[in-house]
Design an enzyme around this catalytic site. Structure first.
Site, short mmCIF file in Angstrom:
data_model
loop_
_atom_site.label_atom_id
_atom_site.label_comp_id
_atom_site.label_asym_id
_atom_site.label_seq_id
_atom_site.Cartn_x
_atom_site.Cartn_y
_atom_site.Cartn_z
N ASN A 137 0.88 -1.18 0.00
CA ASN A 137 0.00 0.00 0.00
C ASN A 137 0.91 1.23 0.00
OD1 ASN A 137 -1.78 2.07 0.51
ND2 ASN A 137 -2.32 1.39 2.59
N TRP A 138 1.04 1.82 -1.17
CA TRP A 138 2.00 2.93 -1.29
C TRP A 138 1.48 4.23 -0.69
CZ3 TRP A 138 4.27 2.42 -7.02
CH2 TRP A 138 4.87 1.16 -7.13
N LYS A 139 0.21 4.24 -0.36
CA LYS A 139 -0.42 5.45 0.21
C LYS A 139 -0.15 6.66 -0.70
CE LYS A 139 -0.23 3.34 4.72
NZ LYS A 139 -0.20 3.47 6.17
N HIS A 180 -9.67 1.48 4.79
CA HIS A 180 -8.40 1.68 5.49
C HIS A 180 -8.60 2.68 6.64
CE1 HIS A 180 -4.29 2.84 6.38
NE2 HIS A 180 -3.93 1.70 5.82
N GLU A 236 -6.89 5.03 7.72
CA GLU A 236 -6.59 6.44 7.42
C GLU A 236 -7.79 7.10 6.75
OE1 GLU A 236 -2.87 5.71 5.45
OE2 GLU A 236 -1.97 5.24 7.39
N GLU A 261 -5.63 -4.57 10.72
CA GLU A 261 -4.63 -3.52 10.85
C GLU A 261 -4.88 -2.71 12.12
OE1 GLU A 261 -2.60 -2.53 6.87
OE2 GLU A 261 -4.22 -1.12 7.20
N GLY A 289 2.34 2.57 10.78
CA GLY A 289 3.30 3.65 10.63
C GLY A 289 4.04 4.03 11.90
N SER A 331 3.21 -1.81 10.47
CA SER A 331 4.66 -1.87 10.71
C SER A 331 5.26 -3.23 10.35
CB SER A 331 4.99 -1.50 12.16
OG SER A 331 4.63 -0.14 12.41
N GLY A 336 2.72 -0.99 4.34
CA GLY A 336 2.76 0.42 3.99
C GLY A 336 4.19 0.88 3.75
N GLY A 337 4.77 1.51 4.75
CA GLY A 337 6.09 2.13 4.63
C GLY A 337 7.14 1.22 3.99
P1 PGA Z 1 2.66 0.54 7.66
O1 PGA Z 1 1.18 0.72 7.06
O2 PGA Z 1 3.20 -0.75 7.11
O3 PGA Z 1 3.42 1.75 7.21
O4 PGA Z 1 2.50 0.47 9.15
C1 PGA Z 1 0.32 -0.36 6.85
C2 PGA Z 1 -0.98 0.10 6.27
O5 PGA Z 1 -1.49 1.16 6.67
O6 PGA Z 1 -1.55 -0.55 5.37
#
Ligand code: PGA
Length: 258
Positions: free
Chosen positions: A9-11, A95, A97, A167, A173, A213, A234-235
């Site tokens: 997930n590149w956000k 998600h 966010e 999640e 994050g 994470s 994500g990251g």
């Molecule tokens: P993260 O994000 O790996 O940066 O913690 C995961 C996500 O929100 O899908």
């Protein structure tokens, strides 16, 4: 046996100048990896370019969100027919966010799940508790509410086509992942709910990803936990070499049948 699935997930990361080399490295690096499904979810603006790069490879394309309506007066939104045209196979729905920043409700998320399924794509439905909810002992109540609302009105057959992602919001994050024990008790709980909402068979088939994470160093132990069928990353998905390590470790855990 569920094939592990690793989704990047590149956000809101990835100009075309960044997205093209990242997608190319992931495509090339997964060529010889067997026993794991891989998808990348770039921002909308990079979907076409990344779709071209991964076309005819085993890497699937996903979007980070969608609108439930196929077209209409919805300024700034992107519809499922548009995503289909670009070759998307997956759509992340709900998600945390988006729940937090955009205020997406369970009802809106449920509408998106139905719409994604109706278009023949696979929703990746995200659920997870905040740190405060966990401290108050509300983890199971929270994820159960999100799951029941997200899947409301979805037929048992269609539920088998969904991917779930647990999640925990406090792990996203932050660098602090859920322990394999914390994650697997929630995954087991979610699988039990799927068994109730759909069937025992559906519960055996559905893939439940862990996200929050995930990095190369913790992938092995997380993927070895019962009921964890892959990762939503994500990251760590923004670095091709790190993401490929996660993919290889997930494949390895899957091959051991854990
Ligand atoms: P993260 O994000 O790996 O940066 O913690 C995961 C996500 O929100 O899908």
């Amino acid at each position: 046996m569920r094939t592990p699935l690793v989704v990047g997930n590149w956000k809101m990361h990835g100009t075309l100048a960044e997205a093209r080399p990242l997608a190319t490295a992931i495509r090339d690096g997964t060529k010889r990896v067997k026993g794991v499904d891989v998808a990348v979810c770039p921002p909308f603006t990079a979907l076409a370019a990344v779709g071209e790069i991964v076309r005819e490879s085993s890497v699937r394309l996903g979007a980070q969100d969608c609108h439930a309506e196929p077209s209409g007066a919805h300024t700034g939104e992107v519809s499922l027919p548009m995503l289909l045209e670009l070759g998307c196979a997956f759509v992340i729905v709900g998600h945390s966010e988006r729940r937090r920043e955009i205020g997406e409700s369970d009802a809106v998320i449920n509408g998106k799940v139905h719409a994604v399924l109706a278009q023949g794509l696979t929703p990746i439905l995200c659920v997870g508790e905040t740190g405060e909810e966990r401290r108050q002992g509300l983890t199971f109540t929270t994820v159960e509410g999100q799951l029941r609302a997200g899947l409301a009105g979805v037929t048992p057959d269609a539920i088998t086509r969904i991917v779930l992602a647990y999640e925990p919001v406090w792990a996203i994050g932050t660098g602090v992942n859920a322990t394999p024990g914390q994650a697997s008790e929630v995954h087991g709980y979610l699988r039990g709910l799927v068994s109730e909402l759909a069937s025992k068979e559906a519960a055996q088939v559905i893939r439940i990803l862990y996200g929050g994470s995930v990095k190369p160093e913790n992938t092995g132990e997380l993927m070895a936990a019962p009921d964890i069928d892959g990762a939503l990353v994500g990251g760590a998905s923004l670095n091709a070499q790190g993401f490929l390590q996660i993919v290889r470790k997930a494949a390895h855990a899957g091959a051991r049948g854990d």
